[in-house]
Design an enzyme around this catalytic site. Structure first.
Site, PDB file in Angstrom:
ATOM      1  N   GLY A  96       0.788  -1.237   0.000  1.00 50.84           N
ATOM      2  CA  GLY A  96       0.000   0.000   0.000  1.00 50.84           C
ATOM      3  C   GLY A  96       0.815   1.280   0.000  1.00 50.84           C
ATOM      4  O   GLY A  96       2.049   1.270   0.079  1.00 50.84           O
ATOM      5  N   LYS A 134      -4.158   4.956  12.454  1.00 55.43           N
ATOM      6  CA  LYS A 134      -5.499   5.496  12.503  1.00 55.43           C
ATOM      7  C   LYS A 134      -6.230   5.181  11.206  1.00 55.43           C
ATOM      8  O   LYS A 134      -5.548   4.908  10.219  1.00 55.43           O
ATOM      9  CB  LYS A 134      -5.451   6.993  12.763  1.00 55.43           C
ATOM     10  CG  LYS A 134      -5.010   7.827  11.548  1.00 55.43           C
ATOM     11  CD  LYS A 134      -5.072   9.259  11.907  1.00 55.43           C
ATOM     12  CE  LYS A 134      -5.784  10.073  10.898  1.00 55.43           C
ATOM     13  NZ  LYS A 134      -5.118  10.386   9.674  1.00 55.43           N
ATOM     14  N   LYS A 175       6.615  14.370  15.246  1.00 59.33           N
ATOM     15  CA  LYS A 175       7.247  15.482  14.520  1.00 59.33           C
ATOM     16  C   LYS A 175       8.144  16.268  15.475  1.00 59.33           C
ATOM     17  O   LYS A 175       7.799  16.479  16.637  1.00 59.33           O
ATOM     18  CB  LYS A 175       6.186  16.385  13.897  1.00 59.33           C
ATOM     19  CG  LYS A 175       5.420  15.640  12.796  1.00 59.33           C
ATOM     20  CD  LYS A 175       4.720  16.566  11.853  1.00 59.33           C
ATOM     21  CE  LYS A 175       3.908  15.784  10.844  1.00 59.33           C
ATOM     22  NZ  LYS A 175       4.472  15.738   9.505  1.00 59.33           N
ATOM     23  N   ASP A 196     -10.171  13.124  10.475  1.00 64.80           N
ATOM     24  CA  ASP A 196      -8.868  12.871   9.842  1.00 64.80           C
ATOM     25  C   ASP A 196      -7.743  13.652  10.530  1.00 64.80           C
ATOM     26  O   ASP A 196      -6.629  13.157  10.659  1.00 64.80           O
ATOM     27  CB  ASP A 196      -8.958  13.267   8.355  1.00 64.80           C
ATOM     28  CG  ASP A 196      -7.776  12.756   7.535  1.00 64.80           C
ATOM     29  OD1 ASP A 196      -7.408  11.580   7.709  1.00 64.80           O
ATOM     30  OD2 ASP A 196      -7.213  13.537   6.738  1.00 64.80           O
ATOM     31  N   HIS A 227      -4.662  14.495  15.441  1.00 67.50           N
ATOM     32  CA  HIS A 227      -3.417  15.275  15.422  1.00 67.50           C
ATOM     33  C   HIS A 227      -3.526  16.582  16.215  1.00 67.50           C
ATOM     34  O   HIS A 227      -2.703  16.866  17.081  1.00 67.50           O
ATOM     35  CB  HIS A 227      -3.002  15.620  13.983  1.00 67.50           C
ATOM     36  CG  HIS A 227      -2.861  14.420  13.077  1.00 67.50           C
ATOM     37  ND1 HIS A 227      -2.389  13.211  13.516  1.00 67.50           N
ATOM     38  CD2 HIS A 227      -3.118  14.262  11.747  1.00 67.50           C
ATOM     39  CE1 HIS A 227      -2.358  12.354  12.492  1.00 67.50           C
ATOM     40  NE2 HIS A 227      -2.803  12.979  11.410  1.00 67.50           N
ATOM     41  N   ARG A 279       6.407  26.556  14.213  1.00 71.78           N
ATOM     42  CA  ARG A 279       6.050  26.092  12.877  1.00 71.78           C
ATOM     43  C   ARG A 279       6.492  24.640  12.754  1.00 71.78           C
ATOM     44  O   ARG A 279       7.682  24.335  12.691  1.00 71.78           O
ATOM     45  CB  ARG A 279       6.692  26.966  11.807  1.00 71.78           C
ATOM     46  CG  ARG A 279       6.076  26.700  10.440  1.00 71.78           C
ATOM     47  CD  ARG A 279       6.351  27.803   9.443  1.00 71.78           C
ATOM     48  NE  ARG A 279       7.774  27.955   9.285  1.00 71.78           N
ATOM     49  CZ  ARG A 279       8.415  29.120   9.173  1.00 71.78           C
ATOM     50  NH1 ARG A 279       7.757  30.249   9.199  1.00 71.78           N
ATOM     51  NH2 ARG A 279       9.727  29.153   9.034  1.00 71.78           N
TER      52      ARG A 279
END
Ligand SMILES: NC(=O)C1=CN([C@@H]2O[C@H](COP(=O)(O)OP(=O)(O)OC[C@H]3O[C@@H](n4cnc5c(N)ncnc54)[C@H](OP(=O)(O)O)[C@@H]3O)[C@@H](O)[C@H]2O)C=CC1
Ligand SMILES: O=C1O[C@H](COP(=O)(O)O)[C@@H](O)[C@H](O)[C@H]1O
Length: 574
Positions: free
Chosen positions: A96, A230, A264, A317, A322, A457
């Site tokens: 995938g 998820k 992140k 989503d 998030h 950021r």
């Protein structure tokens, strides 16, 4: 449409048996060790003369351990050597998009950085028929080397690819997983086996795979862990059902629910910034912060993923996971320690303190086709996999509140959208006006323009900057706005690891801090489910916005209602 989790029986067959759990007592604490055999040895012996400490990746010798030197630098697992164990990583859904785009490249990057143990194998598993060679050829197209370390890149790729294998099978076939088990055992060659399964598949087959893998392909000598992607359900009920089904075969400790935003770099830095700088923590409350903005935008639509997206929409989503995870990290009280459970306990408290979300505090939008510069950009419903009359939001903005003493009355504004004018993710903290400001008259009438704003950021061009007021040099008294700017590319001219690298490494090491615990998930769904239901029951029509625009104007009205201006559209940063 509710997600159904098949083969969710009522009998409980949690695995592995407790004798296979990797519990050790280190410094008087129970730790889950990534490999059973040699770790206890490592505690008492310094094999190389280096000063090693047992630490989780956050720097503490607690619940889980990773390998770091005294400065917090992650030590290569391969360097530590572990001749008597083997790590097998099976990517289920290997054919995938996510596997190709993110998981194989992240594993290669870990290998490239010597972060994988000496003995490891990577298996792809999916229904598609493929040989080992064909899998290698498929993934080799997506592997890249760090720009700053590209020497021996080709050799490293070849070495990595020789560790990659493929097994074709059905997702609900115990027999096929038994075959996989045979292949894994062959590669493990009698060593202690640690097995990590990554479910990179649609959610309706999660439970089938977990059942088959747990019954037929789990490790009998080391640990078995499962990374789940998820969506974790689409509302409170289906998420609870998924958790219950998974827990028939796995213990909570074995389940690693991934939210890649937690991996992140700038999201990791959020707590460091706040808790290790005296200048920020005292300001972190309603006393000094006027509002917080969590912004996600993409400059492309749902192209290629319309089928999935239409069943979920942007709120599920992006926002419910998030952005809400970032909010919880941002707003939590100081945890007792950096241990995964201490942090997750604090995040859950924030989530449970959220004020119920009201429809009037939510704006939804959907992008429509737009032509610019002779190019036609398709609308959301132009996607053939999306129903023409779909009211699924591709944009949403919301005002959320935390009913606790620290954050009472402070709006946390969230905004997430696809097909907008830019790609960016950021956290903006707008501070209050300076009371009795001596320089008030120098700012003109718009005092808001003179408030301090802290921006993290997250992407692209990772940076932390603080907007301050200063005097323009010269004989007059003119004030200006400037940025104190920590731009990562300038300060650290080194490629930042992808979120999936960090998260895969954490899962390998048993570090759970950046994964979602089931009570966090429940609290997140408790917050969003009633609102989602109301939106869907009432079939609220989204406000249309052109592809490539700044989104629906409703988002501005929502912000204005709470006396807020979106920082990303202020003109300075837009
Ligand atoms: N792609 C992305 O950017 C992101 C994806 N995710 C999540 O990660 C998971 C994997 O995503 P992605 O790779 O895009 O998914 P894909 O749709 O590409 O599916 C992965 C693999 O699963 C198999 N598969 C697909 N549909 C079905 C089906 N209906 N029944 C049985 N098997 C099926 C296919 O393999 P085969 O036919 O060979 O068996 C396919 O290659 C999903 O849960 C997704 O929500 C999360 C964040 C981002
Ligand atoms: O989880 C998801 O994230 C991606 C965005 O991830 P990023 O790391 O590229 O910012 C998003 O495109 C996707 O719709 C969503 O499912």
């Amino acid at each position: 449409m509710a997600t159904q989790y098949s083969h969710c029986s009522s009998s409980s067959t949690a695995f592995p048996p407790s004798s296979f759990k990797n519990e050790r007592y280190v410094y008087g604490k129970s730790v889950t060790v990534p490999t059973r055999a040699y770790f206890a040895r490592w505690v008492s012996h310094d094999h190389s003369g280096k000063h090693f400490e047992l630490k989780s990746s956050n720097g503490h010798p607690l619940n889980a351990v990773s390998f770091e030197d005294a400065s917090g630098q992650r030590l290569p697992l391969s360097e530590l050597g572990e001749p008597d164990s083997n790590l097998s990583i099976t990517i289920v859904g290997a054919s995938g998009d996510l596997a190709k785009k993110k998981i194989f490249p992240a594993l290669f990057a870990l290998f490239y950085e010597d972060c994988l143990p000496e003995n490891f194998t990577v298996f792809g598993y999916a229904r598609s028929k493929m040989t080992d060679e064909e899998l290698r050829s498929m993934i080799s197209k997506t592997l890249t080397c760090r720009i700053d370390k590209s020497e021996n890149c080709g050799d490293k790729m070849d070495q990595f690819l020789t560790r990659c294998f493929y097994h074709s099978g059905q997702y609900n076939s115990e027999e096929h997983f038994l075959e996989l088990d045979g292949k894994l055992e062959e590669k493990e060659a009698g060593r202690l086996s640690n097995r990590l399964f990554y479910l990179s598949i649609p959610p309706n087959i999660f439970v089938d795979v977990v059942r088959c893998a747990s019954l037929k392909a789990s490790s009998t000598t080391g640990w078995t862990r499962v990374i789940v992607e998820k969506p974790f359900g689409r509302d409170f009920e289906s998420s609870g059902q998924l958790t219950r089904c998974l827990k028939q075969y796995l213990t909570e400790d074995q389940i690693f629910r991934i939210d890649h935003y937690l991996g992140k770099e700038l999201v990791e830095n959020l707590s460091v910034l706040r808790f290790s700088n005296l200048v920020f923590e005292p300001l972190w409350s309603r006393n000094y912060i006027r509002n917080v903005q969590l912004i996600f935008s993409e400059d492309f639509g749902t192209e290629g993923r319309g089928g999935y997206f239409d069943n979920y929409g942007i709120i599920r989503d992006i926002m419910q996971n998030h952005l809400l995870q970032i909010l919880a990290l941002f707003a939590m009280e100081t945890p007792v320690s950096l241990d995964a459970e201490d942090i997750r306990n604090e995040k859950v408290k924030v989530l449970k303190s959220m004020r119920p979300l009201l429809l009037e505090d939510m704006v939804v939008g959907q992008y429509k086709g737009h032509s610019r510069g002779g190019k036609l950009y398709p609308g959301y419903t132009d996607d053939p996999t999306v129903p023409k009359n779909s009211v699924t939001p591709t944009f949403a903005a919301a005002a959320l509140f935390i009913n606790n003493a620290r954050w009472d009355g402070v709006p946390f504004l969230m905004k997430a959208g696809k097909a907008l004018h830019t790609k960016r993710a950021e956290i903006r903290v707008q501070f209050r006006h300076v009371p009795g400001n001596l320089y008030k008259r120098n700012f003109g009438t718009d005092l808001d323009k003179a408030t301090n704003e802290l921006v993290l950021r997250v992407q692209p061009d990772e940076a932390v900057y603080l907007k301050i007021n200063n005097k323009v040099p010269g004989l007059g008294m003119r004030l200006d706005r400037s940025d104190l700017n920590l731009l990562y590319s300038a300060r650290y001219p080194k490629e930042i690891p992808d979120a999936y690298e960090r998260l895969l490494l954490d899962a390998i090491e048993g570090e759970r801090r950046l994964f979602i615990r089931s009570d966090e998930l429940d609290a997140a769904w408790t917050l969003f489910t009633p609102l989602l239901k109301e939106l869907e029951d009432k079939k609220i029509a989204p406000e249309l916005y052109p592809y490539g625009s700044r989104g629906p104007v409703g988002a501005h009205y929502l912000a204005a209602k709470h006396n807020v201006r979106w920082g990303d559209l202020s003109g300075e940063d837009s």
